[in-house]
Write a protein that holds these residues in place. Structure first.
Motif, PDB file in Angstrom:
ATOM      1  N   TRP A  72       0.832  -1.200   0.000  1.00  0.00           N
ATOM      2  CA  TRP A  72       0.000   0.000   0.000  1.00  0.00           C
ATOM      3  C   TRP A  72       0.872   1.258   0.000  1.00  0.00           C
ATOM      4  O   TRP A  72       0.527   2.264  -0.618  1.00  0.00           O
ATOM      5  N   GLU A  73       2.023   1.195   0.688  1.00  0.00           N
ATOM      6  CA  GLU A  73       2.913   2.359   0.659  1.00  0.00           C
ATOM      7  C   GLU A  73       3.444   2.591  -0.750  1.00  0.00           C
ATOM      8  O   GLU A  73       3.509   3.729  -1.223  1.00  0.00           O
ATOM      9  N   ALA A  74       3.804   1.479  -1.447  1.00  0.00           N
ATOM     10  CA  ALA A  74       4.277   1.607  -2.830  1.00  0.00           C
ATOM     11  C   ALA A  74       3.187   2.246  -3.691  1.00  0.00           C
ATOM     12  O   ALA A  74       3.453   3.157  -4.487  1.00  0.00           O
ATOM     13  N   ARG A  75       1.941   1.776  -3.506  1.00  0.00           N
ATOM     14  CA  ARG A  75       0.827   2.334  -4.274  1.00  0.00           C
ATOM     15  C   ARG A  75       0.620   3.816  -3.957  1.00  0.00           C
ATOM     16  O   ARG A  75       0.361   4.615  -4.849  1.00  0.00           O
ATOM     17  N   THR A  76       0.741   4.154  -2.668  1.00  0.00           N
ATOM     18  CA  THR A  76       0.552   5.539  -2.252  1.00  0.00           C
ATOM     19  C   THR A  76       1.638   6.437  -2.836  1.00  0.00           C
ATOM     20  O   THR A  76       1.376   7.571  -3.254  1.00  0.00           O
ATOM     21  N   LEU A  77       2.869   5.914  -2.876  1.00  0.00           N
ATOM     22  CA  LEU A  77       3.963   6.704  -3.452  1.00  0.00           C
ATOM     23  C   LEU A  77       3.689   6.992  -4.922  1.00  0.00           C
ATOM     24  O   LEU A  77       3.881   8.127  -5.380  1.00  0.00           O
ATOM     25  N   TRP A  78       3.204   5.989  -5.653  1.00  0.00           N
ATOM     26  CA  TRP A  78       2.909   6.238  -7.065  1.00  0.00           C
ATOM     27  C   TRP A  78       1.680   7.133  -7.226  1.00  0.00           C
ATOM     28  O   TRP A  78       1.583   7.896  -8.189  1.00  0.00           O
ATOM     29  N   GLY A  79       0.740   7.032  -6.294  1.00  0.00           N
ATOM     30  CA  GLY A  79      -0.371   7.993  -6.309  1.00  0.00           C
ATOM     31  C   GLY A  79       0.136   9.409  -6.124  1.00  0.00           C
ATOM     32  O   GLY A  79      -0.316  10.342  -6.792  1.00  0.00           O
ATOM     33  N   ILE A  81       3.060  10.418  -6.966  1.00  0.00           N
ATOM     34  CA  ILE A  81       3.757  10.814  -8.202  1.00  0.00           C
ATOM     35  C   ILE A  81       2.745  11.369  -9.206  1.00  0.00           C
ATOM     36  O   ILE A  81       3.005  12.369  -9.879  1.00  0.00           O
ATOM     37  N   VAL A  82       1.572  10.732  -9.281  1.00  0.00           N
ATOM     38  CA  VAL A  82       0.508  11.266 -10.155  1.00  0.00           C
ATOM     39  C   VAL A  82       0.147  12.685  -9.731  1.00  0.00           C
ATOM     40  O   VAL A  82       0.133  13.622 -10.544  1.00  0.00           O
ATOM     41  N   ASN A  83      -0.131  12.854  -8.424  1.00  0.00           N
ATOM     42  CA  ASN A  83      -0.549  14.162  -7.927  1.00  0.00           C
ATOM     43  C   ASN A  83       0.492  15.230  -8.234  1.00  0.00           C
ATOM     44  O   ASN A  83       0.171  16.323  -8.709  1.00  0.00           O
ATOM     45  N   PHE A 190       9.348  14.782  -5.577  1.00  0.00           N
ATOM     46  CA  PHE A 190       9.643  13.685  -6.513  1.00  0.00           C
ATOM     47  C   PHE A 190      10.830  12.870  -6.011  1.00  0.00           C
ATOM     48  O   PHE A 190      10.832  11.644  -6.058  1.00  0.00           O
ATOM     49  N   SER A 191      11.844  13.567  -5.523  1.00  0.00           N
ATOM     50  CA  SER A 191      13.034  12.893  -5.003  1.00  0.00           C
ATOM     51  C   SER A 191      12.656  11.969  -3.849  1.00  0.00           C
ATOM     52  O   SER A 191      13.134  10.828  -3.768  1.00  0.00           O
ATOM     53  N   ASN A 192      11.772  12.446  -2.980  1.00  0.00           N
ATOM     54  CA  ASN A 192      11.351  11.618  -1.850  1.00  0.00           C
ATOM     55  C   ASN A 192      10.541  10.410  -2.303  1.00  0.00           C
ATOM     56  O   ASN A 192      10.700   9.304  -1.779  1.00  0.00           O
ATOM     57  N   HIS A 193       9.626  10.631  -3.280  1.00  0.00           N
ATOM     58  CA  HIS A 193       8.827   9.499  -3.762  1.00  0.00           C
ATOM     59  C   HIS A 193       9.749   8.432  -4.358  1.00  0.00           C
ATOM     60  O   HIS A 193       9.592   7.239  -4.092  1.00  0.00           O
ATOM     61  N   MET A 194      10.695   8.880  -5.184  1.00  0.00           N
ATOM     62  CA  MET A 194      11.642   7.960  -5.809  1.00  0.00           C
ATOM     63  C   MET A 194      12.416   7.201  -4.738  1.00  0.00           C
ATOM     64  O   MET A 194      12.543   5.968  -4.795  1.00  0.00           O
ATOM     65  N   GLY A 195      12.912   7.921  -3.739  1.00  0.00           N
ATOM     66  CA  GLY A 195      13.677   7.282  -2.669  1.00  0.00           C
ATOM     67  C   GLY A 195      12.831   6.275  -1.906  1.00  0.00           C
ATOM     68  O   GLY A 195      13.323   5.211  -1.532  1.00  0.00           O
ATOM     69  N   GLY A 196      11.546   6.611  -1.702  1.00  0.00           N
ATOM     70  CA  GLY A 196      10.656   5.684  -1.008  1.00  0.00           C
ATOM     71  C   GLY A 196      10.502   4.385  -1.786  1.00  0.00           C
ATOM     72  O   GLY A 196      10.543   3.289  -1.213  1.00  0.00           O
ATOM     73  N   CYS A 197      10.308   4.495  -3.111  1.00  0.00           N
ATOM     74  CA  CYS A 197      10.180   3.294  -3.945  1.00  0.00           C
ATOM     75  C   CYS A 197      11.456   2.469  -3.879  1.00  0.00           C
ATOM     76  O   CYS A 197      11.411   1.238  -3.751  1.00  0.00           O
TER      77      CYS A 197
ATOM     78  N   TRP E  78      17.006   6.288   7.183  1.00  0.00           N
ATOM     79  CA  TRP E  78      18.169   6.276   6.287  1.00  0.00           C
ATOM     80  C   TRP E  78      17.752   6.461   4.840  1.00  0.00           C
ATOM     81  O   TRP E  78      18.504   7.041   4.040  1.00  0.00           O
ATOM     82  N   GLY E  79      16.560   5.983   4.480  1.00  0.00           N
ATOM     83  CA  GLY E  79      16.045   6.291   3.155  1.00  0.00           C
ATOM     84  C   GLY E  79      15.878   7.792   2.976  1.00  0.00           C
ATOM     85  O   GLY E  79      16.206   8.355   1.927  1.00  0.00           O
ATOM     86  N   ALA E  80      15.385   8.459   4.023  1.00  0.00           N
ATOM     87  CA  ALA E  80      15.208   9.910   3.957  1.00  0.00           C
ATOM     88  C   ALA E  80      16.559  10.616   3.881  1.00  0.00           C
ATOM     89  O   ALA E  80      16.686  11.674   3.249  1.00  0.00           O
ATOM     90  N   ILE E  81      17.587  10.025   4.511  1.00  0.00           N
ATOM     91  CA  ILE E  81      18.924  10.616   4.412  1.00  0.00           C
ATOM     92  C   ILE E  81      19.415  10.560   2.968  1.00  0.00           C
ATOM     93  O   ILE E  81      19.995  11.519   2.450  1.00  0.00           O
ATOM     94  N   VAL E  82      19.143   9.430   2.292  1.00  0.00           N
ATOM     95  CA  VAL E  82      19.495   9.340   0.864  1.00  0.00           C
ATOM     96  C   VAL E  82      18.787  10.434   0.083  1.00  0.00           C
ATOM     97  O   VAL E  82      19.414  11.197  -0.673  1.00  0.00           O
TER      98      VAL E  82
END
Lengths: 308, 308, 308, 308, 308
Positions: A72-79, A81-83, A190-197, E78-82
């Motif tokens: 669900w976190e992966a889905r939320t991150l891509w949501g 990205i859409v926003n 965007f950087s944070n979403h990418m890092g989360g994925c 650590w992901g946030a640090i990246v």
């Protein structure tokens, strides 16, 4: 991609084929031993596998929860990205107003917007371990395309180009300092979403739990026939298969769900989401082409009270 | 819409009519076999269905949790839409102060505020799969109405128009650069709320879990009569029906709760919420009409110490 | 208000008086049937109610969790209202520095600060369905008091007045544009807190779950005497009462906790919190009255190195 | 403070001494009745206490979860206080650059930084119900010390003084308007952390749950000997004690954990955290004293390319 | 570091070697007593250990949840640090544009970027209790390296140097006031991530729970042989070992997972993450070296419409 209809029963049970076969043979052996050699002493009270079953149920519930949360976190991150892709495009068209006339504004915005489309596709492919570059020349100008070749992480490079373009726009006076900060904040998101994925992709679920749950499950299945044999005789076999399948299935489902970027049917539908972003952004660009400059005159004729 | 009183018992049990009927027939068959043909060997210890029942209970608790979280997130997103609609309207009336006199200010703010009402209705209908346009000419000026026809996602188009209006207001000097940024941040929040609703609408609950839970439930109900028959005889039938209904009911409830934008009584009440927003915004607009310019002189007469 | 000592045992059991009485009569009837008419066949294995008990326990745990989350969220929202009321007052006294002298500054800040006190009381009463206006003339000037009469949602109207005052302060140059944005952000947070409370107030817990849990609970209590009668005889009666009370109690507690704005002893103590805010804000105001202008000269005499 | 080694077994069991003694006497009585008077009818099936045990386990798991969440939130809030104290100090030394020379800058920053140390100690003592003032004259100048005497909430008063100092710094041109806003945002975060701690301190865990869990636990312990007596005889006594202790222990632990500001060994270590903040801030101050102005010339000599 | 393949079965079971040996001896003793001395009275119903097993399962599930949350939070930090390291580098290259020519800009950015690499390594080593300084002279200029020697918390000192550099850049006019605020906000985020890691490192899981769970587990294992002996005889021994191992394993796993900065294979892979940050940042620096100034001319030649 995870759709309602595209997971046939066959696909689901295909995942646990080997386990089901082994369990069948095992249960058959026990039944034969019991029936033909009268090893009646091997029957055990059903309470023993029940105790293990409760523990395993709790562990599987725990694991399912964590796997679902990752998915669900992966889905939320891509949501998100859409926003933020929509937000970036809206900011482009409502902030920028070049002194050099309409054409350049649209050319600049178009380049940024198309690069954003490219960024989504590139990120999607990178996460799945594919080569992100093929077809990206459609969305990137030649210079951009060549520039990002030098990077191992192409998506980072595209965000850098976004940032460089924003600086240029600021230097040219197309956006003011606050608007630069605001759009830079969008890039940071965007950087944070990418890092989360990437975090979800690169962090394996603690193997120790995985190994333990599997070990406890095998122990449980091994004890099950002894607990059921006394009451069922040969009927024990389908019973063991059914209960064991239930547990194996839920274990497998959790394993699949916890890694949402691995080219499986339970994946986050990143390609479909990227296509939606492409459609939305292109539609906004087309509107500007087609209707020339509608955004500047949205007010009704009989109410026009401002001049630009 | 989910209200305390509008879910009659009949509606709830209507959902599981088919399942209850099938279970009744099945339980009856087992009872007849047992009574008339004395297949006493078919009785099994109650511990076997109990083991399955525990597993299914945990799975249903897990599923109910996720379904509730989706439903509550949808409700929270619409709550945030209420908050931000009020915020947008407050910002309109406290930031904007046109140089061209009161009338134009109010006309501009009214247009933005009414478009915000339209946005809520459009989003609500889009999420439920209805045509969002009928009746929207009441809230949108003709130009806006025609402009958004060209978009597949009307709500995105309305936010774009909001953004364009803010740019114009900034160009005309009605708002300063910081106020533009601030109100653009409000638009970004609308964009995020909309994206969140679309995410919940478009992401199905992992089908694999759904299929597995259903499969385990059927197995459980199939074993139940054999576990109860020894003690109850014919009384087994209502007992099986009651227990099976309990499990089917909770499964159905979770399924309904997890999709809060599907025209069902358990939906998020988006139409009612939109009506509340409409009432609140119209009241703020009316106040400005009725009382002329009260916001400029809220201070008590005997305390006036500033001039505008 | 929920305090440690103010919930007597009697209050708690008063809630389930009717249920306990009905269960007593029912258990007595079963015991009489069993004892006097020797319907020994009606005894059932204890495992059947145990199975149901496990399911209901999980459902009640799920429901308790959600109810507690609602209650804790309501408390957190009011905690945030305390924080932001303090923040607003601090911002008032550290941002504003009118060119027209000390008196006007204090008059303006006092009006804002007192209106903030009023806002807390008004919101608290509105949430509980009381008339919010009585006594509010103490905190509001006559103009404000009359202005908000025209609104159905008084708290929204007060925030609007806050916003209008901030605009005036900005126009008069008492605060700069960044400070206006910053304080407007504080107002936006108030708007969000208010919206959050309204969301909790207006969203009922899914009735379907409520009905189902109640239905399963009745089924469980109905089966319980049959499971216990064989071992206990007449002692079955107090046993059934004790176990049934346990389950009914926890169901009731969850129901009460989930609606924290309903004039019950388990409510969020909004009136007490408002009184705390009143005391804190008044103390800050008094300080300014009493000590004249201490905030301007907080530094020790032997360290003074700046002039205002 | 909660450290790995400082909770001896004796401390833990000391908490439930009374309960254990009462249970021992009770179990002994039952055993004597059974042995000497042959009341064999009093034995009950073990399934009855098991059913209650499951319900209580779930309730205790629920309560442990909520208690742990409160404890962890308290710890997180104090972690945030550490972070923001460092941030405030860093902002002081990198934003402020007085026109009146180095000495005044350092004097001003030192006063703010030391007041921040005082704020941490004051908040820590206030939360535990101690007098916060003794020893605070070490960190506060005489004026500040006297000023906050007039407040019932000293921590709020210190934040006000912080705010007033920031205003003065802005008036004197030591910080620009954006830096004032930024540092005011840091103060707002302190205000939120403080409010969060007060919320946890002042909100009791719903007493209804507490009373119910205790009631169910006593019922469970009262039934336990009857369930075990048949199999164990006199050995029943240590068995009942062991199981009852388990349940009482976990109940007590949850009760202690849920109130993290009550001078107990399981408290959030606010004094130790304050000491860490003191050490960190003093070290930053000393650096400035010792090395004179190192922060202005951090670059290597062979790379100096800017002049201040 | 936690990778899929690097946890062999041997490693996992090595953790519980001592426990398994003790349990084996204990189970053997009981079996001998039962077989040879015919203490048949010692057999107890399996329901007693089952009751304890359920309680312990719930407690272990609770503990696993909390341990996993700590571990996942550490990973997320650590992901946030990246993310923020990338953001800082992007901001450096898109905000800064010195008046003194390209070389100085790159020298300044390089120094900041390399110090950021150093910060990651220093934080990683500090958290694990290692000396953070060796090898850091590679990333830090001599002045920086000496400056941070005076601090006990080197990571705090590096952030201070970052802040001082930003001030200098602002004074020299390389960045404007908004960009300083924006980059200072990035530093604040680093400060928060660091504080979060320190919080997880320094806060032990409530020992009371740990002690209680261990105590209950020993009680459970002690009762287990008595519950199984009647049905299994000597086969009881492997059965007890298998079930006890299951419970000990999951307890150990939770203990290891809950402290993610202790040089264990289940740690957060901070060194590997730091290496990734190093590679990403160096690549961005190299790009600037290699391609001279590509970021200034990313647009395609046939579209160039702005001059810098």
């Amino acid at each position: 991609m995870l759709l309602q209809e595209n997971i046939p029963i066959k696909y689901i049970f295909g995942k646990i084929r080997v386990e089901v076969m082994l369990v069948t043979i095992y249960a058959l052996l026990i039944a034969l031993l019991y029936k033909n050699f009268h090893f009646t002493r091997i029957s055990i009270p059903i309470a023993v596998p029940t105790l293990l079953g409760t523990v395993i149920s709790l562990l599987l519930a725990f694991k399912s929860n964590q796997a679902y949360d990752r998915w669900w976190e992966a889905r939320t991150l891509w949501g998100a990205i859409v926003n933020d892709s929509r937000t970036l495009t809206r900011q482009l068209f409502t902030y920028i107003d070049t002194h050099y006339g309409k054409l350049e504004e649209i050319a600049f915005c178009e380049r940024m917007a198309k690069r954003q489309i490219a960024w989504c596709y590139v990120l999607s492919r990178q996460l799945r371990g594919h080569d992100p570059m093929p077809g990206m020349d459609k969305w990137l100008c030649k210079e951009d395309f060549e520039y990002i070749q030098g990077y191992s992480n192409k998506a980072v490079a595209l965000l850098e180009l976004h940032g460089a373009d924003l600086r240029n726009a600021y230097k040219l006076g197309w956006i003011n300092e606050f608007q630069q900060i605001e759009m830079d904040a969008t890039l940071t998101r965007f950087s944070n979403h990418m890092g989360g994925c990437e975090r979800i992709k690169n962090t394996v679920f603690p193997s120790t739990y995985k190994v333990y749950i599997h070990f406890a499950l095998i122990l449980f299945v091994a004890l099950l026939p002894f607990g059921l044999i006394e009451f069922f005789g040969l009927v024990e076999i389908p019973m063991v298969i059914a209960i064991a399948s239930s547990f194996f299935l839920i274990e497998k489902m959790a394993i699949h769900l916890q890694d949402p970027f691995e080219n499986k049917p339970t994946d986050t539908p990143t390609t479909a989401i990227s296509a939606t972003i492409e459609r939305d952004i292109l539609q906004m660009l087309k509107q500007y082409y087609k209707e020339d400059k509608p955004a500047d005159e949205p007010a009704s004729k009989d109410k026009v009270f401002y001049i630009l």
